[in-house]
Design a protein around this motif. Structure first.
Motif, short mmCIF file in Angstrom:
data_model
loop_
_atom_site.label_atom_id
_atom_site.label_comp_id
_atom_site.label_asym_id
_atom_site.label_seq_id
_atom_site.Cartn_x
_atom_site.Cartn_y
_atom_site.Cartn_z
N GLY A 43 -29.67 7.35 1.68
CA GLY A 43 -28.94 8.05 2.75
C GLY A 43 -29.76 8.27 4.01
O GLY A 43 -29.22 8.76 5.01
N ILE A 44 -31.05 7.90 3.97
CA ILE A 44 -31.93 8.21 5.12
C ILE A 44 -31.46 7.53 6.42
O ILE A 44 -31.22 8.20 7.43
CB ILE A 44 -33.39 7.79 4.81
N THR A 45 -31.33 6.21 6.38
CA THR A 45 -30.96 5.49 7.62
C THR A 45 -29.53 5.82 8.07
O THR A 45 -29.33 6.14 9.25
CB THR A 45 -31.15 3.97 7.46
N PRO A 46 -28.52 5.77 7.16
CA PRO A 46 -27.19 6.15 7.63
C PRO A 46 -27.15 7.58 8.15
O PRO A 46 -26.42 7.89 9.09
CB PRO A 46 -26.29 6.01 6.39
N GLY A 47 -28.01 8.46 7.56
CA GLY A 47 -28.06 9.85 8.04
C GLY A 47 -28.57 9.91 9.47
O GLY A 47 -27.99 10.59 10.32
N LEU A 48 -29.65 9.15 9.73
CA LEU A 48 -30.19 9.12 11.10
C LEU A 48 -29.14 8.58 12.08
O LEU A 48 -28.90 9.17 13.14
CB LEU A 48 -31.44 8.22 11.13
N LEU A 49 -28.49 7.46 11.69
CA LEU A 49 -27.51 6.84 12.60
C LEU A 49 -26.32 7.75 12.83
O LEU A 49 -25.84 7.89 13.95
CB LEU A 49 -27.05 5.49 12.02
N SER A 50 -25.82 8.40 11.76
CA SER A 50 -24.64 9.25 11.96
C SER A 50 -25.00 10.47 12.79
O SER A 50 -24.16 10.95 13.56
CB SER A 50 -23.97 9.63 10.64
N ALA A 51 -26.26 10.97 12.65
CA ALA A 51 -26.67 12.11 13.50
C ALA A 51 -26.67 11.68 14.97
O ALA A 51 -26.20 12.44 15.84
CB ALA A 51 -28.06 12.59 13.08
N ILE A 52 -27.17 10.46 15.25
CA ILE A 52 -27.17 9.97 16.64
C ILE A 52 -25.73 9.80 17.13
O ILE A 52 -25.38 10.20 18.25
CB ILE A 52 -27.96 8.64 16.74
N ILE A 53 -24.87 9.22 16.27
CA ILE A 53 -23.46 9.02 16.66
C ILE A 53 -22.80 10.38 16.94
O ILE A 53 -22.05 10.53 17.91
CB ILE A 53 -22.70 8.25 15.55
#
Lengths: 165, 505
Positions: A43-53
């Motif tokens: 979940g680390i990378t999708p978490g980072l990307l969704s936080a940016i989105i």
């Protein structure tokens, strides 16, 4: 619909998407029971990307609500009846063919039917059409037959792709 | 010297092995696709990619390179004759090309565009041959930290440059694309992300169905949304005079060739920016600036040289970093991977022959656009007389079959339709689609390298900026983001206006 309203709605959609994706990423397993490094959790990378989105979506929504942004009208704000009709027909036709017919009905009748109906109705909707409807129908029938056989022949005989049906 | 002999060998090999036939038909197909308004180079390359899966790798890549180069050139025809750019890369071409055609110089304008495209592709080819080996050697120093920053840099820059008026929307599109690539089984622990038990999603969204949908299907809807365009009636005289005028403007095509190549090398920027930036530079350097936009031969030459030079430029990051320089280059990259070729920093060590054969393919494609473009000036005009209503149904059927043919899955056709409607809505709301596609390509690179970097650094964020190259890349990301912020853009525009007023005074 003004550009600001479009931005506000688009921003809201992006924000909701970002929040939902962040929640889903957070809930992904960390595999602590397997002694796996938590920094490589799925979940680390999708978490980072969704936080940016999420942040970008909030910024777009706030900008739209405050009346900021460029003054240009996006295409979605400008519709006349003819455009709406052509777009609605096109989306309807591709959904019926791509989701309803492709793979459910044998390829040749599905594709020939789609090309005939699409070409005939698109030509019929033209305001500057000069040919009679009978001639248009004949032309569309010839085009659908030739194009379908050509596509079927190229993909199945030349490139050995098995098409549905 | 060794490189030159490998290049000469690759040129001879294409000519003598019969592959020159592929060069001729694929370039002509590319020109036809490019010149039909609404059909872009990306769509052409994506559709033809689905046709070449069963071919040998060398022939398949040759065909795709020729379609790509042919389509970018072909778009100039409709830009000149109809004032409708055949592909987005030809928008600047219409500014001076159409006024030339209206004033009765259509043949000359088409010849200038042909010459510009030929010279631009040749300039880009030289750039490709010179830059790629150096960049590949440099990229051997890259670790996961640098690849993480490179992916972020590509997305932020692409988002910025494809939505100059509104970078926020470009960034949203880019990060959404990266997120799309997270769907499916991840590479480190084989955990299925965002699949919700749906087996077809285990493998994630295929690049080609997404690409054919976001560009091809979305274009079918977008073209039908617009009112019908005029059918062309034009003459094609004075072709040779146009060639002479183009060749004589040495400074313009040299400058535009350099700019176009550089714009192509920058990940995700591509031919559109190559064309606009070359045009702007030519206009700034011109003695008679007032002629620009009213039928300037140099303006037309700059635009066409710039977009064509960007094509080989866009192949540089594809071959050396496995990161596409433009949307059609993304399809080309996917096709290379499907054919078992491995672009990346090791290319000059493991497959130097393949690299030089790509340079030779660009050479032959540029020769083909020149020969076909000049010889078929009049017959090609007939293609512009076909009305869109008779083409779009067939094109959508090809999109569906192309998406299906990649893996023989009906699910990919659903993906194509869904991304087609999404791509259409994005365009309508002012979101660029190119960053989304770049995001889908870069997503797996970002994911693997980000988690590897975190693990190596034990979560210490300083490790992400302590190495010189990663620090430079992080700094560049920061600069792109700051320049994209609305107050900064407004301040820069004010400064630029003041500078221009002072210069005029």
């Amino acid at each position: 619909m003004s550009v600001r309203r479009v931005d506000a709605i688009a921003g809201l959609v992006v924000t909701v998407f970002g929040a939902a994706a962040l929640t889903a990423s957070w809930r992904m397993p960390r595999f602590a029971e397997r002694n796996i490094d938590p920094l490589t959790a799925p979940g680390i990378t999708p978490g980072l990307l969704s936080a940016i989105i999420l942040v970008l979506g909030i910024a777009l929504m706030l900008r739209g609500l405050r009346g900021g942004g460029e003054d240009r009208n996006p295409g979605i704000a400008n519709w006349d009846r003819a455009s709406a009709l052509r777009t609605g027909f096109t989306i309807g036709a591709i959904v019926v063919y791509g989701i309803g017919l492709f793979g459910q009905v044998p390829f040749v009748p599905a594709t020939a039917g789609f090309i005939f109906v699409f070409t005939f109705i698109a030509e019929w909707m033209r305001t500057d059409r000069t040919a009679s409807l009978a001639r248009t129908a004949l032309g569309a029938a010839v085009l659908s037959g030739v194009a379908t056989i050509a596509i079927w022949g190229v993909f199945t005989k030349l490139f050995l792709v098995t098409l549905p049906g | 010297m060794e490189g030159l002999s490998q290049f000469a060998g690759a040129i001879a090999q294409i000519a003598l092995s019969g592959q020159i036939v592929h060069v001729a038909w694929a370039t002509l197909l590319g020109i036809v696709v490019g010149m039909i308004p609404g059909l872009t180079a990306t769509l052409g390359v994506a559709l033809v990619a689905t046709l070449t899966f069963t071919m040998p790798a060398q022939s398949a890549i040759l065909i795709l390179v020729c379609v790509y180069i042919g389509a970018i050139y072909g778009g100039s025809r409709s830009a000149i004759l109809l004032n409708i750019p055949g592909t987005p890369a030809n928008a600047a071409t219409a500014l001076d090309g159409h006024p030339l055609a209206v004033s009765g110089r259509a043949g000359e304008a088409m010849a200038v565009a042909t010459t510009g495209s030929f010279l631009g592709t040749m300039a880009g080819m030289v750039g490709l041959a010179m830059i790629a080996p150096v960049l590949a050697e440099f990229a051997l120093e890259f670790t996961s930290f640098e690849f993480f920053w490179l992916a972020i840099f590509g997305i932020t820059l692409c988002g910025q440059l494809t939505a100059l008026d509104d970078p926020l929307k470009g960034w949203i599109a880019g990060f959404f694309g990266l997120f799309i690539a997270m769907v499916g089984q991840e590479s480190i622990h084989a955990y299925s992300r965002f699949t919700y038990g749906y087996r077809d999603l285990e493998g994630g969204f295929g690049l080609l169905p997404v690409l054919v949908g976001a560009f091809g299907c979305a274009e079918v809807i977008s073209v039908m949304r617009q009112p019908a365009g005029e059918v062309v009636r034009a003459n094609a005289q004075s072709v040779l005079r146009g060639v002479g005028n183009g060749v004589r403007s040495v400074r313009t095509w040299l400058r535009s060739g350099l700019i176009g190549t550089f714009m192509g090398v920058v990940p995700g920027v591509g031919e559109d920016m190559g064309s606009w930036v070359s045009y702007a530079a030519a206009r700034r350097a011109a003695r008679e600036q007032g002629q620009y936009g009213r039928g300037s031969v140099e303006g037309l030459l700059a635009a066409e040289t710039g977009n064509s030079a960007a094509v080989p430029g866009a192949l540089v990051p594809v071959l050396t970093l496995a990161i596409p320089g433009s949307a059609p280059a993304a399809v080309l990259l996917a096709a290379m991977v499907i054919h078992g070729l491995r672009p990346g920093p090791l290319i000059m060590i493991t497959q130097p022959d393949f690299f030089f054969s790509i340079v030779a393919m660009v050479f032959w494609a540029s020769v083909a656009i020149f020969v076909l473009g000049i010889a078929l000036t009049r017959p090609l005009l007939m293609i512009l007389q076909v009305r869109r209503e008779w083409l779009l149904g067939v094109i959508f059927a090809l999109c569906a079959v192309g998406a299906f043919a990649v893996a023989g899955r009906v699910f990919d056709v659903y993906v194509m339709v869904a991304f087609g409607i999404l791509g259409f809505l994005m365009r309508e709301a002012g979101f660029p689609v190119a960053p989304l596609i770049l995001g889908v390509v870069l997503g797996p690179i970002l994911d693997a390298n980000f988690r590897r970097s975190l693990s190596l650094s034990q979560g210490d964020p300083m490790d992400f900026v302590s190495r010189p190259i990663s620090a430079i890349l992080a700094g560049l990301v920061l600069v792109v983001v700051i320049v994209g912020l609305a107050p900064v853009r407004r301040a820069l525009a004010r400064l630029f206006r003041r500078g221009q007023e002072k210069a005029n005074a």
